[in-house]
Design an enzyme around this catalytic site. Structure first.
Site, PDB file in Angstrom:
ATOM      1  N   CYS A  72       2.484  -6.998   1.528  1.00  0.00           N
ATOM      2  CA  CYS A  72       1.453  -6.320   2.300  1.00  0.00           C
ATOM      3  C   CYS A  72       0.544  -7.385   2.900  1.00  0.00           C
ATOM      4  CB  CYS A  72       0.667  -5.409   1.359  1.00  0.00           C
ATOM      5  SG  CYS A  72      -0.716  -4.583   2.162  1.00  0.00           S
ATOM      6  N   ASN A  73       0.510  -7.458   4.209  1.00  0.00           N
ATOM      7  CA  ASN A  73      -0.339  -8.455   4.871  1.00  0.00           C
ATOM      8  C   ASN A  73      -1.810  -8.210   4.564  1.00  0.00           C
ATOM      9  OD1 ASN A  73       1.486  -9.927   7.192  1.00  0.00           O
ATOM     10  ND2 ASN A  73       2.200  -7.868   6.766  1.00  0.00           N
ATOM     11  N   THR A  74      -2.187  -6.930   4.496  1.00  0.00           N
ATOM     12  CA  THR A  74      -3.591  -6.579   4.309  1.00  0.00           C
ATOM     13  C   THR A  74      -4.073  -7.008   2.927  1.00  0.00           C
ATOM     14  OG1 THR A  74      -3.096  -4.644   5.673  1.00  0.00           O
ATOM     15  CG2 THR A  74      -5.242  -4.683   4.601  1.00  0.00           C
ATOM     16  N   CYS A 119       2.488  -6.306   9.995  1.00  0.00           N
ATOM     17  CA  CYS A 119       2.326  -5.289   8.947  1.00  0.00           C
ATOM     18  C   CYS A 119       3.736  -4.887   8.532  1.00  0.00           C
ATOM     19  CB  CYS A 119       1.558  -4.084   9.496  1.00  0.00           C
ATOM     20  SG  CYS A 119       1.586  -2.638   8.412  1.00  0.00           S
ATOM     21  N   THR A 120       3.960  -4.808   7.225  1.00  0.00           N
ATOM     22  CA  THR A 120       5.332  -4.572   6.757  1.00  0.00           C
ATOM     23  C   THR A 120       5.854  -3.170   7.111  1.00  0.00           C
ATOM     24  OG1 THR A 120       4.390  -4.028   4.583  1.00  0.00           O
ATOM     25  CG2 THR A 120       5.266  -6.246   4.889  1.00  0.00           C
ATOM     26  N   GLY A 125      -5.276  -0.605   5.466  1.00  0.00           N
ATOM     27  CA  GLY A 125      -5.714  -1.339   6.654  1.00  0.00           C
ATOM     28  C   GLY A 125      -7.122  -1.067   7.125  1.00  0.00           C
ATOM     29  N   SER A 143       0.822  -1.198   0.000  1.00  0.00           N
ATOM     30  CA  SER A 143       0.000   0.000   0.000  1.00  0.00           C
ATOM     31  C   SER A 143       0.864   1.260   0.000  1.00  0.00           C
ATOM     32  CB  SER A 143      -0.873   0.027   1.255  1.00  0.00           C
ATOM     33  OG  SER A 143      -0.037   0.066   2.400  1.00  0.00           O
TER      34      SER A 143
HETATM   35  N1  DGL Z   1       1.958  -2.583   4.962  1.00  0.00           N
HETATM   36  C1  DGL Z   1       0.692  -3.149   4.874  1.00  0.00           C
HETATM   37  C2  DGL Z   1       0.548  -4.464   5.605  1.00  0.00           C
HETATM   38  O1  DGL Z   1       1.511  -5.195   5.716  1.00  0.00           O
HETATM   39  C3  DGL Z   1      -0.537  -2.275   4.959  1.00  0.00           C
HETATM   40  C4  DGL Z   1      -0.549  -1.092   5.812  1.00  0.00           C
HETATM   41  C5  DGL Z   1      -1.746  -0.211   5.457  1.00  0.00           C
HETATM   42  O2  DGL Z   1      -1.771   0.283   4.355  1.00  0.00           O
HETATM   43  O3  DGL Z   1      -2.650  -0.065   6.295  1.00  0.00           O
HETATM   44  O4  DGL Z   1      -0.520  -4.821   6.023  1.00  0.00           O
END
Ligand code: DGL
Length: 302
Positions: A76-78, A202-203, A45, A13
């Site tokens: 990105c985990n999300t 979250c990265t 998120g 993101s």
């Molecule tokens: N860096 C992203 C993750 O790992 C998303 C953070 C976001 O945009 O809220 O979930």
């Protein structure tokens, strides 16, 4: 049709996925990378699954069509939680690596059996994460804390000077949010009943590791996913016969040829793209990866 010399696509993101790119660069120094930060639409998120899935599809399509990527790392985990299954079925030919909070590695290191997990609301309320937690619920006590606003604050902090050591945490927006969420989770430490392990789901969060460390203390393990993801990406490329064996030509000064499937000499080995303001990506690239501003550019991905 991608070649072994084609780039690996990486997207997030925003600037958080640069933490994953950093690990990928260490694991695969011969590869070319195209990183896309969807900063115009960050944070993901708190946006909801439908929005995040639409963006993930648009970006995957863009990276395949415009950059002919040979593999995609969804850093990105999300986005992984919202859309990885669909991306897998719409691009079955594309080696694909997603991210999820590193709960299993945390279980392997916790001694107290109490594990904290922080991430975005999107990730931590997802069906995918729910299933993971259900499958492991009897193996440890988990405290799960969505950190609304933290990824966004980390994005904004890039444009500000780095906090001076010794400043109070609450003096910065990121510090104040870390303080609020870590305190809400309970006690960290290595004594009985305390959380001795904190999963960064979250990265973006690795970029506030020093703030988190100050709050949880020196003995708590912080677990992130950059290195295992880089290893997994390398394994997938090896299995697909897509690992770039030769160093980028510009280091050798040889003429490129189609026969050895080497990238044209003019193709830079790292390109950093953003849908948002380029200054933010430039600052992050410089601060966290020591990369020059001329790798960065703004692109449009409708
Ligand atoms: N860096 C992203 C993750 O790992 C998303 C953070 C976001 O945009 O809220 O979930």
């Amino acid at each position: 049709m991608p070649l072994a010399s084609s780039p690996i696509g990486v997207f997030d993101s925003g600037v958080g996925g640069l933490s994953v790119l950093r690990a990928l660069l260490v694991a695969m120094p011969n590869e070319r990378f195209v990183y896309l930060a969807d900063s115009a639409n960050a944070p993901y998120g708190e946006r909801g699954d439908a929005f995040v899935a639409t963006r993930t599809h648009a970006i995957t399509q863009y990276l395949c069509e415009q950059h002919h990527i040979k593999a995609l790392v969804v850093a990105c985990n999300t986005a992984t939680a919202a859309a990885i299954h669909e991306v897998r079925s719409s691009h079955p030919e594309l080696p694909l690596v997603g991210l999820e909070p590193a709960i299993k590695p945390a279980l392997a290191v916790t001694k107290t059996g109490h594990v904290g997990v922080i991430g975005t609301r999107g990730t931590l309320t997802s069906t995918k994460f729910g299933k993971l937690m259900t499958s492991l619920a009897d193996q440890a006590h988990f405290v799960v804390q969505p950190c609304d606003g933290l990824a966004h604050a980390i994005e904004r902090s890039v444009a500000q000077p780095e906090p001076r050591p010794g400043n109070s945490l609450s003096a910065t927006e990121t510090g104040a949010l870390c303080e609020r969420y870590i305190h809400a989770m309970g006690e960290f430490g290595t004594a009985h009943g305390q959380m001795d392990t904190l999963v960064l789901g979250c990265t973006h969060y690795i970029f506030v590791a020093h703030e988190l460390r100050a709050l949880v203390g020196p003995d708590v393990r912080l677990i992130e996913t950059g290195e295992p993801v880089a290893r997994q990406t390398k394994r997938l490329l090896e299995a697909a016969g897509f690992l770039n064996q030769s160093p980028p030509k510009k280091h050798h000064g040889e003429a490129p040829s189609a026969a050895n499937q080497t990238a044209p000499e003019s193709a830079p080995s790292i390109r950093l793209l953003t849908t948002g303001p380029v200054a933010m990506l430039e600052a992050a690239a410089q601060r966290w990866l020591n990369l020059p501003a001329n790798c960065c550019e703004t692109v449009s991905v409708p």
